[in-house]
Each structure stands twice: as structure tokens, then as C-alpha cells.
Design an enzyme around this catalytic site. Structure first.
Site, PDB file in Angstrom:
ATOM      1  CG  HIS B 235     -21.543  -8.373 -53.434  1.00  0.00           C
ATOM      2  ND1 HIS B 235     -21.373  -8.174 -52.089  1.00  0.00           N
ATOM      3  CD2 HIS B 235     -22.806  -7.987 -53.694  1.00  0.00           C
ATOM      4  CE1 HIS B 235     -22.460  -7.661 -51.578  1.00  0.00           C
ATOM      5  NE2 HIS B 235     -23.349  -7.534 -52.525  1.00  0.00           N
ATOM      6  CE1 TYR B 239     -28.251  -9.093 -52.512  1.00  0.00           C
ATOM      7  CE2 TYR B 239     -26.077  -8.888 -53.481  1.00  0.00           C
ATOM      8  CZ  TYR B 239     -27.091  -8.378 -52.713  1.00  0.00           C
ATOM      9  OH  TYR B 239     -26.957  -7.157 -52.131  1.00  0.00           O
ATOM     10  CG  HIS B 386     -22.998  -6.702 -43.122  1.00  0.00           C
ATOM     11  ND1 HIS B 386     -24.230  -6.113 -43.266  1.00  0.00           N
ATOM     12  CD2 HIS B 386     -22.738  -7.310 -44.317  1.00  0.00           C
ATOM     13  CE1 HIS B 386     -24.688  -6.348 -44.489  1.00  0.00           C
ATOM     14  NE2 HIS B 386     -23.797  -7.079 -45.135  1.00  0.00           N
ATOM     15  CG  PHE B 387     -20.408 -11.868 -43.122  1.00  0.00           C
ATOM     16  CD1 PHE B 387     -20.329 -13.039 -42.400  1.00  0.00           C
ATOM     17  CD2 PHE B 387     -19.227 -11.208 -43.452  1.00  0.00           C
ATOM     18  CE1 PHE B 387     -19.106 -13.536 -41.998  1.00  0.00           C
ATOM     19  CE2 PHE B 387     -18.008 -11.700 -43.045  1.00  0.00           C
ATOM     20  CZ  PHE B 387     -17.943 -12.863 -42.311  1.00  0.00           C
ATOM     21  CG  HIS B 388     -21.832 -13.873 -38.149  1.00  0.00           C
ATOM     22  ND1 HIS B 388     -20.601 -13.467 -38.583  1.00  0.00           N
ATOM     23  CD2 HIS B 388     -21.711 -15.197 -37.860  1.00  0.00           C
ATOM     24  CE1 HIS B 388     -19.766 -14.489 -38.552  1.00  0.00           C
ATOM     25  NE2 HIS B 388     -20.408 -15.555 -38.118  1.00  0.00           N
ATOM     26  NE  ARG B 449     -13.386 -10.160 -42.321  1.00  0.00           N
ATOM     27  CZ  ARG B 449     -13.993 -10.309 -43.509  1.00  0.00           C
ATOM     28  NH1 ARG B 449     -13.996  -9.308 -44.380  1.00  0.00           N
ATOM     29  NH2 ARG B 449     -14.594 -11.415 -43.846  1.00  0.00           N
ATOM     30  NE  ARG B 450     -11.203 -13.146 -43.613  1.00  0.00           N
ATOM     31  CZ  ARG B 450     -11.124 -13.118 -44.928  1.00  0.00           C
ATOM     32  NH1 ARG B 450     -10.213 -12.426 -45.520  1.00  0.00           N
ATOM     33  NH2 ARG B 450     -11.949 -13.816 -45.642  1.00  0.00           N
TER      34      ARG B 450
END
Lengths: 57, 596, 170
Positions: B235, B239, B386-388, B449-450
Site C-alpha cells: 500500500h 503513495y 480503481h487503480f487505473h 480481475r486477473r
């Protein structure tokens, strides 16, 4: 004094900067806040809690 | 030195050696971006069943390459380049020893090459090497030792980079004992402090468990333990990707908008909050893991939710800085000033669209962080959706946009085509809007996913927000636009490198509206913040880690080993040896019987 | 340290938002009673599930009035039993473990979703409603044929459930 952050350069506008009120920013971020709260309420209470097989243990 | 003189000389004029490092790091980063984009388009079209040029079993090699090249190589190489630029520029002094600088660059490049080779070898069946373990490399799936070794070398390189910057800062401090830490340097140092804390766990996981295990020195590992150590790192690393983008939003974007940073002290507060809160949150990736008590999960959620705070504060400060720029340019009205911004500049539009996408990603991030709602979206394609938005747009699009601003200053070469640049950043935004929206929607339907083939023989997905197929088409179109956008970016940059050198490309950064003198001295006390950060990490992780080791043992118990890297030759060997082993066991059993 | 009044207002709103989010999740835990997959079960020897009373021949059994336990083994690349047949309008606790690598257990389109980690038993209790067939899939990458790993969870009427259990000779 080398670093720009502490240097007061040629385009330093001066004292009237302190008067700047970002009212446009406050408006935009207020709209964002409302969208966040409404979306959250929808996705948590309607979408998530409304689905089959809620896990209770 | 006055800014007027600095205005004549670009970064490369003042710091040619450092500029070369920055360019090298950026080029490594963009090479990884291009590879990642190639694997991205293969994967998008495969998953959506539009075009399948590889067998589905190779999909996971593609997915591992896409993940590792983009979130380790692209992001972190850009970070080390940008931080070298930001530190040198804001301290206005060269690095202490450029040989050390080249050493860490070389280590990172060698490490990533090793890991990259181990992944790509998965496509060549004649080589007994593969690392189809995805970016998260969860044991007991096991990669070739080269994969783990390369990661360790890369991380050590990044540690030396941080040491290089801290040394340079200390040298500056001796020369300027009474000055505040310049803002960009403050951002670099706090981010690296966070990185040392976070990456220690994944280094421990690799060096103590995964590497010895893949070399055969130990028989088994504890899957929950290595998973937890991964997310201890996994995580805060997001950042680590994001902080360079924040640095650009705080210190460069206001300048491009024609204004200045609204508040230097608040920017420092935000980076301190990230240092404190980035790490004690990793368990929120393990909300649905058995073997971890619910209380630990709740603590992790509380920390995660408070981690929203620095990002929400950033939204205000950055937009206010941009509004100030617009007002300086003559903007009026409640929202009319939005039209007075330099939307024709690719660096401005790119960063603003990146910020807008990050705001949307903030919402899906809230859902990911909400402990029990995780049942709905855990491991569905909602999560990559989300993370795209975050790493895939807030970070990647900011990096690309910033390149249009920074590259001329580190090379003295003007951008080949700023119009193509503008088109490229807008194309990225449109592509990602389509792809990410459809991924979120499919995720709510339960699409995982994946996976190479998300359609199953035994059942269909419920229909909502449009059907599964319709959303697949959106994903395929979006992914294609993103690929085209990347190619335009790389092509533009390559043509830029062919431009002749000119002078006058410097664009110095103005001071903040509310400067550092207004910030409490305690903000610059890095020792204090690192101490608190470590305390919070111990509070969040000591008990869960002790419980996990207590349950499953330090080295696991009763869990097998599942190498993905031993090919057909090894299988043949095993099947040849199995009868022998069985025979030996029978013989031994007979012998035992006789002895008894 | 000077902070603009608007920024203070936004800071206050942000903190309220965060408390509201935590409050919602807490409500979900105490109101509808949503519990997390946790550490209630003892660890298990993943390579010797055959010796486990519950997982040697996994299936569904009645454990109380209208309460059922469904034991499930996930493996490369499938689930046992398949289909998992459970009665409608009842309380079903799934006990899921893996005999090899890490898997996922997701009843598609529902909230029943958990990681399946070798050496651990994931438990989740759900209330079933009317008879319906659900897809079951693995949502954690588990090897080259991960995409082929699927199953079914069939919620059937009480009478059909009883006749099926009887038919299996149980």
C-alpha cells in the site's frame, strides 16, 4: 539565496496576495463533496446492502 | 543568485551531470512504459475476446509483465529522475558524488533487467524460466530465483538513491545552517523516509523467505506471512508512485497555470501525513483473508480512512493555486476563471485531467477502504478499474504531461510537437474514462480481475449498467486509445531528442503565496516524524504479524511449493522419477516391516 | 501558521466525511450484522486434507435447526463439491480451504466472497433466500488454468435439498 521557494523573485506580486479568496475552488470542492456523499450512500446502502447473500458471520 | 540569471540558464546548463542522470532515468522509465503498453493492449483485447494472439495460459505472463514494468519500473524510474531534478534544483547545488549516483542508477537498471528477463522468459517454452506470479507474487506460487534477486537489487538501488539525496541535503544543511528545508527537497526526503520503512518489509520477505525458498534452501513458506509483508509494502508503494505527481501538482502546476502555490506550510503538512499514515494500512488489502482477526482489519480501515485527509487537502490547495493563476491572468466570476487557464498547454491540460481522474478514483478508493463493503468488490475488476484512475492516470498522465514541461529544461531541446502532446493527453483521458468506467461496472457485476477469460461456461453475469459484452467493448476501445496515446507520447519524445539544442528554455518556479516562513519549525523535524511513523507501524503490525507467525509458523506448515518456472523438462524428470520414488518407498516400507 | 478560512472549512468537512465513512461501515457491522472473514478457525494442514474429518469428503450437512455447514475445498483448478447445493431460506456457513495455492471463492454477483489461503479455513455465514442458481468462481490468480476454475452454488427448495441428500445416501 538559491532556492526559489524562499527567494522573492521578480514576479513577486506583493502584499495584496493575502486578500486572495479562492471562492471558485470552494464551489468546485463543495460540488465534489456532494457527489462523494451521494455516491457513497448509493453504493453502500442500495448496491451493497441490497445484494443477495449478505455475510452475517 | 537572482532568478533573472537563473532564468537565462536551464537546469542542464547549471547541472549537466545531474541532468544526464535525470534523462537516463526518464528514458528507462519510458522504455518500461512502452513495454507495459504493448502488454496492456494484448491483455485488453484478449480479456475482452476481441483478438486473442496468445494462448490463455500465456495471459498471465503478459499480466505479470504489464504490472511489474508499469508499477515498478515506469513509476520508480520516473520518480528517481524527478527527485534528482527536484532536489538539485531546490537546493541549487550538485549531488555530492555523481559516481554514487550512477551506481544506484546502474543497480536499479540491472535489477529490473534481471526481473524483466525472468518474466519474459515465460514466453519461451524451451527456457526453464518463468515468473508468472503477477506483480503481487503470492506464495506458494513460486517464481524463478532471478525474479526475486532482480527485485532485491532494484530495491537496494533505490535505497542508495535515497542515501545519495540525504547526503546531498546534509551537505547543503552545513552550508545553510539557518534556512528552512526547500519545499521540493522536503517532499523528496519525507517520501524517501516513507519508502525506507515500507520497502523494508518486502525486502525481508524476499531475502528471508522467498529467495531462499526458490533456491531450495527452505522447503516452505507461510503464505499469510509473505502476503502480509507484501501488503506492508504494497500500500505505501502506491503513495511512492503518487508523491512525485503530488510534487508536480504542488510545485510545478501552479507555475504552469500562471500562478503560485497557495500554501507552502499546508503542502508540508500533507507530506508529513503521508509519511505517518501510508504504511500502517496495508491490511486493508487483506480484509477477506482468513487467519487475521477482525479487530486488526478495523484498525487498518480507520488509518486508511484518515489517509484520505492529505489527499482531500491537496485537492483544495492545488485547485486554489490554479484558481490564483487564472485570476492573475484576468479570470473572473465564480467559475468563469476556468476558461482563463492555459488549456492549450499539454503539461497543464494533462495534469488537470489527471487530477480530475484522481478525484473520481478517490470515490472508488473509499469503497475499497470500507471494510465490509469489500465483500462486493474484492478481487473483481472494480479494483483494477480503481487503480487505473490513480496510478494509471493521476500518476502516469501527470508524468507524461510533466515531461512536456521538464524535458526541454533537462536537455535544451524544445518539444517536437506540443499539439500532438495536447492531443495525446486528451486521448489518454478519453481512453481511461471509457475503460475504467466499464471496469468498475463489470466489477459490481462480479467479474473477476486477473483472468484470461472472464466468461464462464456454467453461468452468466447479472445485467446492470449495460451488459457484460457491451462493457467489454468499452474496455477494448478504451485500452486501444490508451495504447495509441502511449505510442504518440513515445514518438513525440523520440523526435524531440532529434531536435537541435537551443537556449532560453528555462522556466523557474515562483515562491508560494504563503511561504515556508509561515510554517512551524517542527514540520522540518524529520527525525520526529520518522519516529512517530515507526511507532504507528509497530502499533498496526506487531500484533497481527505475531498472530500470523503464531498460527502458521515462521516458515509455514503443511503448505506445498508450486513453481511456475519449472517447465516440461522438469515435469518429465519428475514423472520419470516418481515410479522410482514409489518403488523406493515401497521397498523402505517392506524393509521397515521386516525389521519390525 | 496561517490557514485560509475556506481551507479550514474544507478541513472540517473532510474530517466529517471520514467519520461518516467509518460510521457507515460500523453501522453495517452492527445493524445488518455483517462480519468479516477472520481467525475463528484453527489452521489446517493443507497437504493432508484427506485426514481432515471435514475436508476429506467435503459436502453440506445440517448442523442445527435451519442451519447448515458447507465444507468446500478449492484446488487447481476447481471446487469440491460442485455444485454446492444448499437449502433456501436457511443460514449456511461456508468453510473453505485450499489444498494447494491461494484461491478466491466468489459467488458471482453476491456478497459471498473470500480469499482461500492454504493452511487456513475461511468461514462466512450467509442467509439464503429463494431457490436460485449462482455461479462460483476463483478470483485470485492460481496458475495457468486459473480462468477455467469455476463451480456452482445452487440454492434449492427445502424438499429438493432433502431428497438430494437422501439420494446421495447420506
Amino acid at each position: 539565496m538559491g532556492q526559489n521557494e524562499t527567494a522573492h523573485g521578480v514576479d513577486d506580486v506583493g502584499g495584496d496576495d493575502a486578500e486572495f479568496d479562492p471562492i471558485g475552488t470552494l464551489t468546485l470542492i463543495g460540488i465534489y463533496f456532494a457527489i462523494l456523499v451521494l455516491s457513497w450512500v448509493y453504493i453502500y446502502y442500495i448496491e451493497f446492502l441490497g445484494r443477495d447473500l449478505v455475510v452475517v458471520g | 543568485m537572482s532568478e533573472a540569471i537563473e532564468g537565462d540558464r536551464s537546469f542542464v546548463d547549471k547541472f549537466p551531470e545531474e541532468a544526464r542522470i535525470v534523462r537516463s532515468a526518464f528514458l528507462s522509465s519510458f522504455f518500461a512504459l512502452l513495454l507495459g503498453a504493448v502488454f496492456g493492449i494484448i491483455q485488453t483485447l484478449h480479456r475482452t475476446d476481441v483478438a486473442r494472439i496468445i494462448p490463455s495460459t500465456d495471459y498471465y505472463t503478459v499480466l505479470t509483465a504489464h504490472g511489474v514494468f508499469l508499477v515498478i519500473s515506469f513509476t520508480i524510474f520516473f520518480l528517481v529522475g524527478l527527485f534528482t531534478w527536484a532536489l538539485t534544483r531546490s537546493l541549487d547545488r550538485p549531488l555530492v558524488n555523481i559516481k554514487i549516483t550512477w551506481t544506484w542508477y546502474a543497480l536499479m537498471a540491472i535489477g529490473m533487467t534481471m526481473t524483466g528477463v525472468s518474466i519474459l522468459a515465460g514466453f519461451v517454452s524451451s527456457i526453464d524460466m518463468s515468473a508468472d506470479v503477477l506483480y503481487t507474487f503470492y506464495a506458494p506460487l513460486q517464481a524463478h530465483p532471478l525474479f526475486y534477486t532482480g527485485l532485491a537489487v532494484f530495491i537496494v538501488g533505490s535505497w542508495i538513491a535515497g542515501a545519495d539525496w540525504f547526503r546531498t541535503f546534509l551537505a547543503w544543511k552545513r552550508e545553510h545552517p539557518d534556512e528552512r528545508i526547500p519545499l521540493q527537497t522536503f517532499m523528496v526526503l519525507t517520501t524517501m523516509a516513507m519508502w525506507y520503512i515500507a520497502s523494508s518489509a518486502v525486502a525481508a520477505s524476499v531475502l528471508l523467505f522467498l529467495l531462499p525458498w526458490s533456491l531450495g534452501f527452505i522447503d516452505q513458506v507461510n503464505p499469510t506471512l509473505t502476503r502480509t509483508l507484501f501488503w506492508f509494502f504494497g500500500h505505501p508503494v502506491v503513495y511512492f508512485w503518487l508523491m512525485p505527481a503530488y510534487l508536480l501538482w504542488y510545485t510545478v502546476l501552479p507555475r504552469i497555470a500562471g500562478g503560485r502555490l497557495f500554501s507552502d506550510p499546508l503542502a508540508r503538512v500533507v507530506f508529513v501525513l503521508f509519511l505517518l499514515l501510508s504504511t500502517p494500512v496495508g491490511i486493508h488489502h487483506q480484509y477477506l483473508d482468513p487467519g487475521i482477526a477482525e479487530g486488526f482489519k478495523f484498525i487498518s480501515m480507520t488509518n486508511t480512512m484518515f489517509l484520505l485527509l492529505p489527499s482531500l487537502l491537496t485537492a483544495f490547495t492545488v485547485v486554489a493555486s490554479v484558481e490564483y493563476g487564472a485570476r492573475q491572468r484576468g479570470g473572473t466570476g465564480l467559475l468563469g476563471w476556468l476558461t482563463d487557464l492555459p488549456w492549450r498547454k499539454p503539461e497543464f491540460t494533462g495534469m488537470m485531467l489527471a487530477g480530475l481522474m484522481f478525484a473520481a478514483g478517490g470515490f472508488s478508493g473509499m469503497v475499497n477502504a470500507g471494510m465490509n463493503i469489500n465483500y462486493m468488490i474484492h478481487n473483481t475488476i472494480w479494483v483494477p478499474g480503481h487503480f487505473h484512475l490513480t496510478v494509471g492516470t493521476a500518476v502516469a498522465l501527470t508524468f507524461m504531461a510533466a515531461t512536456y514541461w521538464i524535458w526541454p529544461q533537462i536537455s535544451n531541446k524544445p518539444i517536437y510537437s506540443r499539439t500532438i502532446g495536447l492531443f495525446q493527453v486528451v486521448l489518454w483521458f478519453i481512453g481511461m474514462a471509457l475503460m475504467s468506467n466499464a471496469m468498475h461496472a463489470q466489477g459490481i457485476m462480479g467479474v473477476p480481475r486477473r483472468t484470461a477469460e472472464p466468461e464462464y461456461s456454467g453461468f452468466d453475469y447479472p445485467t446492470m449498467f449495460g451488459g457484460f459484452e457491451e462493457l467489454n467493448i468499452q474496455i477494448a476501445i478504451g485500452g486501444t486509445l490508451l495504447f495509441v496515446s502511449t505510442v504518440l507520447f513515445i514518438g513525440n519524445l523520440v523526435l524531440t531528442m532529434g531536435n537541435p539544442k537551443v537556449s532560453g528554455l528555462a522556466d523557474p518556479l515562483p515562491p508560494a503565496l504563503s511561504g515556508p516562513d509561515d510554517a512551524p519549525q517542527v514540520l522540518d523535524n524529520l527525525r520526529l516524524w520518522v519516529g512517530i511513523a515507526l511507532t504507528l507501524v509497530v502499533l498496526a503490525y506487531a500484533l497481527p504479524l505475531a498472530a500470523i507467525i503464531n498460527r502458521g509458523g515462521l516458515l509455514g506448515s503443511g503448505v506445498g511449493t508450486y513453481p511456475v518456472w519449472l517447465g516440461p523438462a522438469f515435469d518429465a524428470l519428475v514423472s520419470a522419477l516418481t515410479p522410482l520414488a514409489d518403488g523406493a518407498r515401497d521397498a523402505a516400507a517392506a524393509l521397515v516391516g521386516v525389521v519390525r | 501558521m496561517h490557514i485560509h478560512a475556506y481551507e479550514k472549512l474544507w478541513l472540517a468537512c473532510s474530517v466529517l466525511l471520514i467519520l461518516f465513512l467509518i460510521g457507515t461501515v460500523t453501522y453495517g457491522a452492527v445493524g445488518p450484522g455483517i462480519a468479516m472473514v477472520a481467525d475463528s478457525e484453527q489452521p489446517i494442514d493443507a497437504q493432508n486434507l484427506d485426514e481432515s474429518e471435514r475436508f476429506a469428503d467435503p459436502g453440506v450437512e445440517q448442523v442445527g435447526e435451519n442451519e447448515y455447514a458447507a465444507y468446500v475445498v478449492a484446488y487447481q483448478f476447481g471446487f469440491t463439491p460442485d455444485p454446492i447445493v444448499v437449502p433456501a431460506n436457511s443460514t449456511v456457513t461456508f468453510y473453505v480451504t485450499s489444498r494447494d495455492v491461494t484461491h478466491g471463492f466468489e459467488v458471482a454477483g453476491t456478497n459471498a466472497n473470500t480469499m482461500v489461503i492454504p493452511g487456513e479455513v475461511a468461514t462466512l455465514t450467509v442467509e439464503t433466500a429463494e431457490p436460485q442458481e449462482y455461479g462460483l468462481l476463483c478470483n485470485e490468480y492460481c496458475g495457468a488454468a486459473h480462468h477455467a476454475m469455476e463451480g456452482k452454488v445452487n440454492v434449492v427448495s427445502q424438499s429438493e435439498f432433502e431428497s438430494r441428500q437422501g439420494g446421495d445416501g447420506e
